[in-house]
Design an enzyme around this catalytic site. Structure first.
Site, PDB file in Angstrom:
ATOM      1  N   ALA A  58      62.190   5.911   1.201  1.00 29.77           N
ATOM      2  CA  ALA A  58      61.145   6.707   1.531  1.00 29.77           C
ATOM      3  C   ALA A  58      61.376   7.625   1.929  1.00 29.77           C
ATOM      4  O   ALA A  58      60.613   8.515   1.856  1.00 29.77           O
ATOM      5  CB  ALA A  58      59.889   5.613   2.534  1.00 29.77           C
ATOM      6  N   ALA A  59      62.028   8.437   2.907  1.00 25.57           N
ATOM      7  CA  ALA A  59      62.546   9.303   3.467  1.00 25.57           C
ATOM      8  C   ALA A  59      64.343   9.843   4.230  1.00 25.57           C
ATOM      9  O   ALA A  59      63.889   8.011   4.579  1.00 25.57           O
ATOM     10  CB  ALA A  59      61.418   9.785   4.413  1.00 25.57           C
ATOM     11  N   MET A  60      64.201  10.152   4.373  1.00 20.87           N
ATOM     12  CA  MET A  60      65.937  10.118   6.089  1.00 20.87           C
ATOM     13  C   MET A  60      65.461  11.716   6.216  1.00 20.87           C
ATOM     14  O   MET A  60      65.136  12.688   6.280  1.00 20.87           O
ATOM     15  CB  MET A  60      66.733  10.680   4.395  1.00 20.87           C
ATOM     16  CG  MET A  60      68.084  10.997   5.483  1.00 20.87           C
ATOM     17  SD  MET A  60      68.214   9.055   6.279  1.00 20.87           S
ATOM     18  CE  MET A  60      69.531  10.316   7.359  1.00 20.87           C
ATOM     19  N   GLU A 115      66.173   2.921  15.024  1.00 16.66           N
ATOM     20  CA  GLU A 115      65.097   2.381  13.890  1.00 16.66           C
ATOM     21  C   GLU A 115      63.833   2.026  14.751  1.00 16.66           C
ATOM     22  O   GLU A 115      62.416   2.503  14.359  1.00 16.66           O
ATOM     23  CB  GLU A 115      66.106   1.862  12.880  1.00 16.66           C
ATOM     24  CG  GLU A 115      66.525   2.316  12.281  1.00 16.66           C
ATOM     25  CD  GLU A 115      66.431   3.513  11.037  1.00 16.66           C
ATOM     26  OE1 GLU A 115      64.800   4.007  10.786  1.00 16.66           O
ATOM     27  OE2 GLU A 115      67.583   4.801  10.460  1.00 16.66           O
ATOM     28  N   GLU A 141      59.866   9.255  10.767  1.00 17.40           N
ATOM     29  CA  GLU A 141      60.696  10.522  10.238  1.00 17.40           C
ATOM     30  C   GLU A 141      61.066  11.811  11.603  1.00 17.40           C
ATOM     31  O   GLU A 141      62.315  12.120  11.741  1.00 17.40           O
ATOM     32  CB  GLU A 141      60.948  11.471   8.649  1.00 17.40           C
ATOM     33  CG  GLU A 141      61.121  10.397   8.288  1.00 17.40           C
ATOM     34  CD  GLU A 141      62.157   9.202   8.120  1.00 17.40           C
ATOM     35  OE1 GLU A 141      63.155   9.379   8.557  1.00 17.40           O
ATOM     36  OE2 GLU A 141      61.955   8.095   7.262  1.00 17.40           O
TER      37      GLU A 141
END
Length: 1038
Positions: free
Chosen positions: A418-420, A477, A455
């Protein structure tokens, strides 16, 4: 001017550097370290006999020199360049993709192979020579009875990188790049070996020099060791302790057509396909883009320069400091130096996107980069605006400023996740950041919001303070996942995300996974590089978040916040382990006069897999006394534990059990009982004959609660008479616990179905959402059974009343209504979804009417918040023409939110030919994006008409799927789970086991979990299916 001449000028060459480079190119294959000194150094006087021997040696040496000159002349005549020879001589690459880029096709312009390459036999001979040198090194270490440092799973600790100077040239016309990295190294222990990560690249030259001195250290040889993805530089002498050295490596590689490292993506604008290059380094893929110390503990500063065609722009973690334009249409961007950081969240991109920007109160420049047409439509405006507000929120909450001068959000068409959270350059897949308010539902807006919140939290938890090693990945996380709900509550206070939606979307979901015997602890040992990928799963993310929420609740939120502020302040720009967090939080508790050993409590939750089920029994002989016991909860009691030495009976937790006592009109305030033994007796003064007891108030704890049947009956009666005495969160918790306790055999099958009988009066979204999620796996266990219609009818009876009360939404939702109507609109959506899924006739008619109107008028008037339901229902009920219409719309729309739900709707068809067609099309990257293909296969598997098709397709295409997704975190495990989780026959279980025996490579953990899940499904059907149907028949006749 050719491309070779375009490359940056090298620094002045000294005599020592010439000697060094010659040694590099010739491979330094002669004498071992120290032998040259012994051979060429001054000698004492000798006898004439010795002099004669020396004469013969000198003569031999002269002949050798002449031979060497002859060979050199031949090489020059054949136009063999030194740059190519050096890497081969130092220790040639060994195998495609493991450490090098053999062959002319894998070389960028200006750094490639010469026209007249040596014959293949010569290459193989050189490769064998490099292997022999490496084998000799290994034999030497074996004699010492030690493992060579390059064979170990972790890098040796004798060196530490202080700073990287990385210069890149990106050739987007042929998707290659060349690089030069200079690493300043500090020597902690003397060694003649430099071992660092490098993978899938071609090394042209290596040089080592003492920092700030002209002199160099001769490189004896160098080689790749693909098993650990490292590059080894062997020096002719040891590096000296407390000195610093500069390691220079020149290399080149491909901009890969995959999803990791430095890879390429594309999009179409005005009928023209445009390309971009972007990085994804987490967790272990920076080594594919530049040689580096690719472990999170090795923090260093980075100075990056990127050379590219002027038609592109480049981005990295820091702002551009200067740009140097060349006459031939190329430009080099020099970026400011980064703070101390790990390699995995370093990032860069080369693209021709445009942007919009805003600025926070503290002066942080926030930009969102995306395709020009998306920026023009304003699709990134929502994300840009909430990012500014969220940076301000986190700065205030953590009392630690955002650390960089800017934050870029980059929306790319193709990305594995989905994202980084790259520091200062966060990368998002388009459908998780671009949002068009005119065609996006509330649930899509929520998805986008929570990904951005997640994020941004990582800019503090992960980037500013980084886990020491991957075993504690949940430290970043878990926090980011928990703050998805806290941050969204800041943006939308009326949504009650942390207190309510967290239960269904995190707690209930991860307990399904963690209730398997094949689960694992949230902190798990990581030894091999192959182990790293498996720690990135929902246990780390969601269980980590659930444990953090439990911790925050028993500490008190204000004390918890104070502890986090201290933790970030103490460890900023550094690394931390879980004990650092526990110690800081314990100190925060002490400051307010509380004494709890956080480490002692939380080690049991983080170092043990699974979770407990608390059973509360009324003591029949003594009033007001209850018996509380704990045991590990597992869905299949016959499943073999992952660690046979540690049976389920050995598990113990320190459990913060909150309890309350209630009656028909009132519930007491909660009290906390710390349960630490297998069984305990406790007095509850307010407990009377007609009172019921409730445990785990608002489900703040990470455990399930079971009661004796009498207490369950009292709770069911309370829900029927006046459900509002029990809070919304507790009602959702009771529903989820009851369904899962019954599925695991702890409760009779009828109890959960009796609980939801009060639903005709339930006006809150959360209990409906909990019931919908709990019913879903039960529905999939029964949807191919002969008596399925009995279950179907029972659910429809519970839904009918509320469906009629709520009706359908109109298509006049606008931005001002989103926040005010969230709970109501999500409730209505949930009820409509249940009604249509279980076959309510009015719901089906309404969906068909809306689809027909769209087709006939070519105007989509379907309400935004139920479009996915309507599309799916229409495709399943109507003819092939509707499927083709949705397929056409999928291709023509440019709105990413719409594209996603149109694609998923195609999987709802009852036509097996169409489902097969879609499965086959899913592997065509030009039709379906790589990251979306998995969702297609999984959604077909969830369709009872396509389950066997998806299962067959998965087995037939496994090699392709594993090659495509095997290295990407989550993707393989998501695919394996999604395709197999609802297989429930003996035959399907046999097929799964036979497939696992025959398949090649990857996902071993996912497959063992899949076997356990299918075994539990088969077991449930065998033991409980008939019991359930008997009760349903009886219930429907009354």
């Amino acid at each position: 001017m050719d491309l070779e001449e375009k490359r940056e000028k090298r620094p002045p060459v000294t005599p020592m550097m010439i000697e060094e480079e010659a040694a590099l190119r010739n491979g330094s294959r002669g004498l071992p370290p120290g032998s040259w000194a012994e051979a060429a150094g001054p000698r004492p006087r000798t006898t004439e006999r010795h002099i004669a021997v020396h004469k013969r040696l000198v003569l031999g040496f002269a002949v050798s020199i002449l031979a060497l000159l002859a060979v050199t002349m031949i090489a020059v005549l054949l136009s063999v360049r030194f740059e190519e020879c050096s890497a081969a001589a130092d220790g040639p690459p060994r195998g495609t993709g493991n450490g090098s880029l053999p062959g002319p096709a894998r070389q960028p312009p200006g750094a490639g192979q010469p026209p007249g390459r040596p014959e293949q036999e010569e290459e193989e001979k050189e490769a064998r020579g490099g292997e022999v040198a490496e084998e000799e090194e290994e034999e030497e270490w074996q004699r010492r009875r030690e493992l060579p440092p390059w064979t170990r799973p972790r890098l040796p600790r004798h060196l530490r990188p202080l700073h990287y100077n990385l210069m890149l040239s990106a050739f987007m016309e042929n998707f290659t790049f060349s690089g030069e990295v200079n690493v300043q190294l500090e020597v902690l222990n003397a060694s003649r070996y430099i071992v660092l990560h490098a993978h899938r690249m071609h090394i042209e030259a290596v040089r080592v020099a003492e920092d700030k001195l002209a002199g160099g250290v001769r490189v004896d040889r160098s080689f790749f060791y693909p098993q650990t993805q490292v590059f080894v530089v062997v020096l002719n002498r040891s590096l000296e302790v407390q000195k610093s050295y500069n390691l220079k490596i020149i290399y080149n590689a491909l901009i890969e057509n995959e999803l990791l490292g430095f890879f390429r993506s594309s999009y179409v604008l005005h009928g023209e396909r445009r390309f971009l290059g972007v990085t994804q380094f987490s967790p272990t893929h920076a080594r594919k883009a530049f040689p580096c110390f690719d472990e999170p503990i090795y923090k260093a500063t980075f100075k990056i320069s990127i050379r590219h065609q002027a038609t592109y722009l480049s981005l990295s973690n820091m702002p551009v400091e200067t740009s140097v334009f060349e006459e031939d249409g190329w430009v080099t961007d020099h970026f400011s130096q980064t703070p101390l950081m790990s390699t995995y969240y370093l990032a860069w991109a080369v693209c021709n996107f445009t942007y919009r920007e805003t600025v926070t109160r503290s002066g942080v420049v926030v930009r969102l980069y995306a395709r020009p047409d998306a920026i023009r439509r304003g699709s990134g405006d929502y994300a840009l605006n909430i990012t500014r507000r969220l940076i301000e929120f986190y700065e205030d909450y953590f009392k630690v400023p955002y650390s960089l001068p800017k934050l870029d959000l980059l929306a790319v068409p193709k990305h594995p996740y989905a994202a980084m959270e790259n520091w200062g350059l966060s990368v998002f897949v388009e459908q998780r950041i671009l949002l068009d308010p005119s065609i996006s539902s509330i649930s899509y807006l929520l998805d986008v919001t929570m990904v951005i919140v997640h994020e941004l939290c990582h800019q503090w938890f992960g980037d500013l303070v980084t886990p020491v090693w991957w075993e504690d990945v949940w430290l970043k996380e878990g926090f980011a996942h928990y703050f998805e709900f806290v941050g969204t509550d800041y943006l939308y206070p009326g949504w009650n995300m942390e207190k309510q939606r967290f239960l269904t979307d995190v707690l209930h979901e991860v307990m399904l996974l963690d209730g398997l015997a094949s689960s694992h602890p949230v902190s798990q040992e990581v030894q091999q590089a192959t182990d790293i990928d498996r720690v990135f799963d929902w246990i780390a993310y969601k269980k980590g978040a659930a444990l953090i929420r439990m911790l925050a609740n028993f500490m008190g939120h204000s004390v918890f916040q104070m502890g986090l502020q201290d933790y970030l302040t103490i460890h900023k720009y550094g690394n931390a382990a879980r004990n650092d967090l526990w110690n800081t939080l314990s100190k925060a508790l002490k400051r307010v006069g509380k004494s709890v050993n956080i480490q002692q409590v939380m080690d049991q939750w983080t170092l043990q897999m699974g979770y407990p089920v608390i059973t509360i029994l009324g003591n029949e002989t003594t009033d007001s006394v209850i018996v509380i016991s704990q045991e590990r909860f597992v869905y299949d009691i016959d499943a073999k534990p992952k660690d046979p030495a540690l049976g389920d009976s050995s598990y113990l937790w320190q459990i913060p059990l909150t309890i309350a006592v209630g009656n028909t009109s009132h519930i007491s305030s909660e009290a906390i009982i710390w349960v630490s033994n297998k069984s305990e007796h406790h007095r509850v003064p307010a407990l009377e004959e007609a009172s019921w007891l409730l445990g785990n108030i608002n489900q703040t704890g990470y455990f399930r609660v079971n009661y004796d049947i009498r207490n369950w009956r009292l709770l069911i009666n309370q829900l029927t008479r006046n459900h509002e005495v029990i809070s919304v969160s507790n009602r959702a918790g009771l529903i989820d616990d009851a369904f899962n306790l019954a599925r695991a055999g702890y409760l009779p099958q009828n109890i959960p179905l009796e609980i939801i009988r009060y639903f005709s009066e339930e006006k809150d979204f959360l209990p409906w959402h909990a019931a919908s999620r709990a019913l879903y796996p039960l529905d999939k266990l029964l949807d191919r059974a002969e008596n399925y219609n009995i279950f179907n009818e029972y659910i429809l009876r519970q839904v009918a009343s509320m469906y009629l009360k709520l009706g359908w939404p109109t298509n006049n939702l606008n931005k001002s209504l989103v926040q005010a109507s969230y709970q109501h609109e999500e409730l209505r959506r949930e009820v409509i979804m249940l009604a249509c899924s279980f076959g309510n006739k009015h719901c089906h008619q309404q969906a068909a009417t809306l689809i027909s109107d769209w087709i006939s008028s070519n105007r989509n008037r379907i309400p935004l918040n139920v479009r996915d339901i309507v599309y799916c229902t229409g495709v399943s009920l109507m003819d092939e023409d509707v499927w083709e219409f949705i397929w056409m719309k999928f291709h023509s729309t440019t709105a990413v939110s719409e594209k996603k739900i149109l694609l998923e709707a195609l999987t709802c068809s009852d036509d097996r030919n169409l489902l097969n067609r879609l499965l086959n099309l899913s592997l065509n990257s030009e039709v379906v994006l790589d990251q979306d293909a998995i969702d297609v296969i999984i959604h077909v598997a969830r369709n009872p008409h396509g389950r066997d098709l998806a299962w067959k397709f998965f087995r037939e295409k496994w090699k392709i799927l594993n090659a495509r997704y095997g290295e990407a975190l989550f993707m393989n495990s998501k695919l394996v789970s999604g395709v197999t989780e609802f297989l429930n026959t003996e035959e399907e279980l046999r097929e799964l086991k036979n497939f696992i025996k025959s398949y090649e490579g990857g996902a071993a953990v996912s497959f063992s979990r899949a076997v356990e899940t299918v075994e539990a499904n088969v077991r449930w059907k065998k033991l409980y299916k008939e019991e359930l149907f008997q009760w349903l028949r009886k219930s429907l006749t009354h």
